[in-house]
Design an enzyme around this catalytic site. Structure first.
Site, PDB file in Angstrom:
ATOM      1  N   ALA A 114       0.859  -1.194   0.000  1.00 31.79           N
ATOM      2  CA  ALA A 114       0.000   0.000   0.000  1.00 31.79           C
ATOM      3  C   ALA A 114       0.890   1.238   0.000  1.00 31.79           C
ATOM      4  O   ALA A 114       1.957   1.253   0.617  1.00 31.79           O
ATOM      5  CB  ALA A 114      -0.903  -0.002   1.229  1.00 31.79           C
ATOM      6  N   LYS A 115       0.431   2.268  -0.696  1.00 31.40           N
ATOM      7  CA  LYS A 115       1.176   3.526  -0.722  1.00 31.40           C
ATOM      8  C   LYS A 115       0.540   4.439   0.319  1.00 31.40           C
ATOM      9  O   LYS A 115      -0.354   5.230   0.012  1.00 31.40           O
ATOM     10  CB  LYS A 115       1.088   4.119  -2.140  1.00 31.40           C
ATOM     11  CG  LYS A 115       2.073   5.221  -2.422  1.00 31.40           C
ATOM     12  CD  LYS A 115       2.103   5.516  -3.914  1.00 31.40           C
ATOM     13  CE  LYS A 115       2.930   6.742  -4.225  1.00 31.40           C
ATOM     14  NZ  LYS A 115       4.341   6.635  -3.852  1.00 31.40           N
ATOM     15  N   ALA A 116       0.955   4.258   1.564  1.00 35.29           N
ATOM     16  CA  ALA A 116       0.320   4.952   2.682  1.00 35.29           C
ATOM     17  C   ALA A 116       1.271   5.981   3.289  1.00 35.29           C
ATOM     18  O   ALA A 116       2.481   5.764   3.358  1.00 35.29           O
ATOM     19  CB  ALA A 116      -0.103   3.945   3.738  1.00 35.29           C
ATOM     20  N   TYR A 168       5.988   6.240   4.822  1.00 32.32           N
ATOM     21  CA  TYR A 168       7.100   7.044   4.316  1.00 32.32           C
ATOM     22  C   TYR A 168       8.036   7.571   5.401  1.00 32.32           C
ATOM     23  O   TYR A 168       9.060   8.179   5.094  1.00 32.32           O
ATOM     24  CB  TYR A 168       6.580   8.153   3.390  1.00 32.32           C
ATOM     25  CG  TYR A 168       6.264   7.538   2.042  1.00 32.32           C
ATOM     26  CD1 TYR A 168       7.219   7.482   1.042  1.00 32.32           C
ATOM     27  CD2 TYR A 168       5.049   6.905   1.811  1.00 32.32           C
ATOM     28  CE1 TYR A 168       6.969   6.860  -0.159  1.00 32.32           C
ATOM     29  CE2 TYR A 168       4.780   6.272   0.614  1.00 32.32           C
ATOM     30  CZ  TYR A 168       5.749   6.256  -0.373  1.00 32.32           C
ATOM     31  OH  TYR A 168       5.502   5.614  -1.555  1.00 32.32           O
TER      32      TYR A 168
END
Ligand code: PPE
Length: 305
Positions: free
Chosen positions: A157-159, A163
């Protein structure tokens, strides 16, 4: 480099002036990283500005949201339209588009479920993500920070919160005088860069870590795999060790923001002869032709604004 401001940002269905696109300090996302986002590029193509692989990016946004039980109050088609609308309203041609879905103001505490799910889409002109490295090649280190494990967070998932891991590795690279960091996964295999996927070239074959190595399944990675095989290269997804990078003929990074960037130094060791390699150059050129609509075989990937 400061953000190059545009005029409008799409917020929950409306275009608002750039400076008025604000959220409350007690929004859940600020405290707990509870958001998911995308990074998309629009290029000046033959018949006008064209967004690259818009459908695939919006689909991944919905997959990221699903992993965190975030119900997006719009359909995929509506958000595709919002992206196009933002580019158009701002009169942009080549730009970067950033859709973000986040938990807004509601309750505090770790249970996010009663916080509203809000959506914004911004777009602005963004040049070379890794600056001169696009031409000259990037100097990278292997980070001491391991890429988040899929047993800790849903790494595909690009959550937003994910980051923090990337930031630690990026700062380590910058403080070491380098452009970028490559992270290993918790098992010690090569995973990816802080905002890019990673490839090596050996004897004319391309190798890239598999999804199981805790990577974000990149859309540029997918594009490059497809282009490279159409160009006649063999492309292999497999685990690779740190030492294999040092002896590769070529290495490169791929990502929407970064595009295709040669890697010329890893941990102080030159990759090949220390210059961007010929296979990397060919792929970089092919990628730019495709995103600019100069290769009719891949027209399906473009959404004209
Ligand atoms: N891995 C990570 C961790 C990542 O963030 C990106 C994109 C990729 C791989 C490549 O994915 P794709 O863009 O689908 O090929 N990073 C985005 C955000 C960069 C940022 O600084 O913000 C991007 O490139 O848009």
């Amino acid at each position: 480099m400061p953000i190059e401001e545009s005029r409008y940002i799409w917020m929950n269905g409306e275009l608002v002036p750039w400076q008025e696109a604000r959220i409350h300090i007690l929004s859940h996302v600020i405290h707990y990283g509870s958001g998911v986002f995308e990074g998309i590029r629009c290029y000046r193509a033959r018949q006008g500005p064209a967004v690259f692989r818009l459908r695939d990016h919006i689909r991944r946004l919905f997959h990221s949201a699903k992993a965190y039980f975030m119900e997006i109050p719009y359909t995929q088609e509506e958000l595709q339209k919002a992206c196009v609308e933002v580019v158009r309203a701002n009169g942009l041609e080549e730009c970067y588009i950033r859709p973000i879905v986040y938990r807004g103001y509601g309750e505090m505490g770790l249970n996010p479920l009663s916080c509203p799910v809000e959506v914004a889409v911004a777009a602005w002109r963004w040049g070379r993500y890794l600056g001169r490295a696009f031409e000259e090649g990037a100097r990278v280190i292997v980070s001491s920070w391991r890429r988040i494990s899929s047993e800790t967070l849903p790494a595909t998932a690009k959550a937003c919160g994910h980051y923090l891991n990337s930031q630690l590795a990026k700062v380590e690279a910058v403080k070491a005088g380098c452009d970028e960091a490559i992270m290993l996964n918790v098992d010690g295999y090569v995973s990816e860069g802080t905002g890019e996927n990673f490839f090596i070239v050996r004897d004319g074959v391309l190798y890239t870590p598999p999804v199981e190595a805790s990577i974000l399944p990149g859309i540029t990675r997918d594009t490059v795999m497809r282009l490279a095989s159409d160009m006649g290269y063999r492309v292999v997804e497999r685990f690779m060790s740190r030492g294999e990078i040092y002896t590769a003929d070529e290495c490169f990074l791929t990502g929407t923001a970064a595009e295709v960037v040669p890697v010329v130094v890893v941990d102080g060791r030159p990759v090949g002869d220390g210059k961007p390699g010929p296979v990397t150059r060919r792929i970089q050129e092919a990628y730019l032709r495709v995103v600019r609509g100069e290769d009719s075989r891949y027209e399906d990937w473009l959404t004209y604004v």
